[in-house]
Motif scaffolding. Structure first.
Motif, PDB file in Angstrom:
ATOM      1  N   LEU A   1      53.550  59.654  37.729  1.00 29.49           N
ATOM      2  CA  LEU A   1      54.529  58.932  39.086  1.00 29.49           C
ATOM      3  C   LEU A   1      55.319  58.149  38.963  1.00 29.49           C
ATOM      4  N   SER A   2      56.299  57.834  40.241  1.00 27.81           N
ATOM      5  CA  SER A   2      57.696  57.356  39.858  1.00 27.81           C
ATOM      6  C   SER A   2      57.002  55.400  39.682  1.00 27.81           C
ATOM      7  N   GLU A   3      57.916  55.323  39.104  1.00 29.17           N
ATOM      8  CA  GLU A   3      57.815  53.847  38.953  1.00 29.17           C
ATOM      9  C   GLU A   3      58.195  53.260  40.363  1.00 29.17           C
ATOM     10  N   GLU A   4      58.165  53.650  41.074  1.00 33.01           N
ATOM     11  CA  GLU A   4      57.655  53.035  42.629  1.00 33.01           C
ATOM     12  C   GLU A   4      56.616  53.782  43.130  1.00 33.01           C
ATOM     13  N   GLU A   5      56.213  54.675  42.836  1.00 33.19           N
ATOM     14  CA  GLU A   5      54.506  54.847  42.543  1.00 33.19           C
ATOM     15  C   GLU A   5      54.135  53.703  41.957  1.00 33.19           C
ATOM     16  N   GLN A   6      54.138  54.296  41.132  1.00 33.60           N
ATOM     17  CA  GLN A   6      53.047  53.010  40.388  1.00 33.60           C
ATOM     18  C   GLN A   6      52.998  51.412  40.395  1.00 33.60           C
ATOM     19  N   GLN A   7      54.412  50.971  41.081  1.00 36.48           N
ATOM     20  CA  GLN A   7      54.358  49.754  41.496  1.00 36.48           C
ATOM     21  C   GLN A   7      53.575  49.764  43.291  1.00 36.48           C
ATOM     22  N   GLN A   8      53.414  50.865  43.735  1.00 38.46           N
ATOM     23  CA  GLN A   8      52.726  50.760  45.361  1.00 38.46           C
ATOM     24  C   GLN A   8      51.146  50.735  44.772  1.00 38.46           C
ATOM     25  N   LEU A   9      50.949  51.166  43.736  1.00 43.02           N
ATOM     26  CA  LEU A   9      48.940  51.395  43.235  1.00 43.02           C
ATOM     27  C   LEU A   9      48.703  50.396  42.651  1.00 43.02           C
ATOM     28  N   ALA A  10      49.713  49.442  41.873  1.00 43.92           N
ATOM     29  CA  ALA A  10      49.470  47.823  41.369  1.00 43.92           C
ATOM     30  C   ALA A  10      49.366  46.999  42.498  1.00 43.92           C
ATOM     31  N   TYR A  11      49.873  47.748  43.566  1.00 52.99           N
ATOM     32  CA  TYR A  11      49.955  46.759  43.892  1.00 52.99           C
ATOM     33  C   TYR A  11      48.619  46.697  45.241  1.00 52.99           C
ATOM     34  N   LEU A  12      47.653  47.739  45.414  1.00 54.65           N
ATOM     35  CA  LEU A  12      46.109  48.440  45.615  1.00 54.65           C
ATOM     36  C   LEU A  12      45.409  47.349  45.100  1.00 54.65           C
ATOM     37  N   LYS A  13      45.749  47.638  43.984  1.00 54.15           N
ATOM     38  CA  LYS A  13      44.777  47.351  43.125  1.00 54.15           C
ATOM     39  C   LYS A  13      44.584  45.459  42.500  1.00 54.15           C
ATOM     40  N   TRP A  14      46.165  44.750  43.049  1.00 56.63           N
ATOM     41  CA  TRP A  14      46.341  43.802  43.350  1.00 56.63           C
ATOM     42  C   TRP A  14      45.219  43.161  44.550  1.00 56.63           C
ATOM     43  N   ALA A  15      45.769  43.611  45.149  1.00 59.30           N
ATOM     44  CA  ALA A  15      45.557  43.274  47.099  1.00 59.30           C
ATOM     45  C   ALA A  15      43.961  43.205  46.695  1.00 59.30           C
ATOM     46  N   GLU A  16      43.228  44.342  46.266  1.00 59.31           N
ATOM     47  CA  GLU A  16      42.139  44.312  46.237  1.00 59.31           C
ATOM     48  C   GLU A  16      41.667  43.051  45.414  1.00 59.31           C
ATOM     49  N   GLU A  17      41.387  42.651  44.447  1.00 61.17           N
ATOM     50  CA  GLU A  17      41.405  41.444  43.272  1.00 61.17           C
ATOM     51  C   GLU A  17      41.697  40.356  44.347  1.00 61.17           C
ATOM     52  N   PHE A  18      42.871  40.151  45.142  1.00 61.14           N
ATOM     53  CA  PHE A  18      42.896  39.077  46.197  1.00 61.14           C
ATOM     54  C   PHE A  18      42.014  39.069  46.976  1.00 61.14           C
ATOM     55  N   GLU A  19      41.802  39.671  47.504  1.00 58.73           N
ATOM     56  CA  GLU A  19      40.905  39.742  49.141  1.00 58.73           C
ATOM     57  C   GLU A  19      39.362  39.286  48.218  1.00 58.73           C
ATOM     58  N   ALA A  20      39.317  39.740  47.319  1.00 56.76           N
ATOM     59  CA  ALA A  20      37.814  39.633  46.446  1.00 56.76           C
ATOM     60  C   ALA A  20      37.121  38.064  45.868  1.00 56.76           C
ATOM     61  N   SER A  21      38.768  37.308  45.721  1.00 58.78           N
ATOM     62  CA  SER A  21      39.238  36.002  45.212  1.00 58.78           C
ATOM     63  C   SER A  21      38.989  35.016  46.433  1.00 58.78           C
ATOM     64  N   LEU A  22      39.084  35.576  47.268  1.00 62.04           N
ATOM     65  CA  LEU A  22      38.806  34.120  48.695  1.00 62.04           C
ATOM     66  C   LEU A  22      37.035  34.224  49.200  1.00 62.04           C
ATOM     67  N   ASN A  23      37.296  32.681  49.678  1.00 64.19           N
ATOM     68  CA  ASN A  23      35.447  32.319  50.097  1.00 64.19           C
ATOM     69  C   ASN A  23      35.613  32.542  51.204  1.00 64.19           C
ATOM     70  N   TYR A  24      34.653  33.623  51.653  1.00 63.98           N
ATOM     71  CA  TYR A  24      34.488  33.781  53.223  1.00 63.98           C
ATOM     72  C   TYR A  24      33.733  32.533  53.719  1.00 63.98           C
ATOM     73  N   GLN A  25      33.566  31.781  54.777  1.00 65.20           N
ATOM     74  CA  GLN A  25      32.847  31.079  55.215  1.00 65.20           C
ATOM     75  C   GLN A  25      32.682  31.113  57.011  1.00 65.20           C
ATOM     76  N   THR A  26      31.024  31.061  57.307  1.00 67.96           N
ATOM     77  CA  THR A  26      30.512  31.293  58.399  1.00 67.96           C
ATOM     78  C   THR A  26      30.007  29.521  59.305  1.00 67.96           C
ATOM     79  N   GLY A  27      29.368  29.228  60.194  1.00 68.01           N
ATOM     80  CA  GLY A  27      28.775  28.018  60.190  1.00 68.01           C
ATOM     81  C   GLY A  27      29.617  27.062  60.068  1.00 68.01           C
TER      82      GLY A  27
END
Length: 345
Positions: A71-97
């Protein structure tokens, strides 16, 4: 690599205004033409994190070292962003009620069709997720359950409290909204000059996206403005909701785009009903002998006499949010490239 910083650099080179969709795959060797679809919403519950959805399956499929090296450097950065996004969203505390907002003056009752993020999580979304400058804590944010925070189609509602005193509604029935709009356009033009001097995009108030409305029974009001940033072809929506209280008011701003006006308008009343003042802080409990009165009424509140504290924060967020999401646009092509190479190995 610091993806949260480098992502904005990539975005400037990849900006395209086409719609963006979350990605799904059925398995690591099969990619169908239907792979581009809106990701499932976070299954929020009180103080629980959202589980992985289909849109995150791509990230769980780690390409081999040989594939990644091709993969090109740009493609690797995009793939790294996807992994970061998954970890970022999983770290949030979603609340209702039932949610007690910081400060003890107001509360939210968040139904299962929405989720609430705490002030700390909201700050992370605004700054790390959407690429905005560092700012003070809000009281949190609301999101519709059908969207994740990093979905391109997502919209959110920032929540703040302005302790400017009791806002009298005596002028509500006498406001000429055409005259008020002309005044606001002039103020916005002046504000735009200051923004350009500070290096921010220019701003123009096009008109009402939805004319102001004040409900005398609930002491809540809303209005929406259509704005243009920096000569952009796509205009921006600034949808405002205020709930008046004894010593100030709740500020709720929808961060969305003009094409989402219909969806936001349909959600407005439900969002309005979520917020309420606690006993001792309600509008009806105002005591003129001891409580301060704001220096403006309903007209001044709509016109933005407190703009520096509330309105333009949301305007800046909308603009920067759109540049962040352009990163997701080429990922469908990248996904095909990665998995086609894996199949060949």
């Amino acid at each position: 690599m610091d993806v949260s910083k480098n992502a904005l650099l990539i975005a400037s080179a990849l900006f395209i205004s086409a719609p963006i969709h979350a990605l799904t795959i059925e398995d690591e060797n099969t990619v169908t033409e239907d792979a581009v679809a809106t990701a499932e919403a976070p299954l929020a519950a009180n103080n629980e994190q959202s589980p992985q959805n289909e849109g995150e399956a791509l990230l769980s499929e780690e390409p081999g070292a040989g594939v990644e090296s091709e993969l090109s450097e740009e493609e690797q950065q995009q793939l790294a962003y996807l992994k970061w996004a998954e970890e970022f969203e999983a770290s949030l505390n979603y609340q209702t009620g039932a949610i007690e907002l910081p400060g003890g003056k107001a509360s939210l009752n968040v139904p299962e069709s929405y989720y609430y993020l705490s002030p700390q999580d909201a700050k992370r979304v605004l700054e790390e997720g959407w690429g905005n400058p560092e700012s003070e804590l809000t009281l949190g944010m609301l999101f519709p359950q059908k969207y994740r925070v990093l979905d391109a189609e997502s919209w959110g509602v920032t929540i703040e409290y302005a302790s400017d005193g009791y806002v009298s509604d005596e002028d509500a029935a006498d406001i000429d909204y055409d005259d008020l709009l002309s005044e606001m356009k002039a103020d916005t033009k002046e504000e735009s000059s200051w923004r350009e001097e500070q290096g921010y995009p220019s701003i123009e108030l096009i008109g009402w996206a939805e004319q102001p409305y004040y409900d005398e029974a609930t002491h809540k009001l809303y209005w929406a403005k259509e704005l243009s940033f920096g000569g952009s072809e796509a205009n921006t929506l600034n949808y405002n909701v205020r709930a008046l209280g004894r010593q100030g008011y709740i500020v709720m701003n929808f961060i969305a785009n003009m094409e989402q006006l219909e969806e936001v308008s349909a959600a407005r009343d439900e969002v309005l009903t979520m917020a309420s003042f606690n006993d001792g802080h309600k509008y009806s409990e105002f005591n003129p002998d001891i409580d301060e009165v704001a220096a403006y009424g309903i007209g001044g509140l709509i016109a933005g006499k407190v703009l520096a504290k509330t309105g333009f924060l949301a305007l800046a967020l909308v603009f920067l949010k759109k540049f962040w999401f352009v990163l997701l646009l080429p990922l469908y092509w990248l996904k095909n490239k990665i998995f086609s190479k894996k199949a060949e190995q």
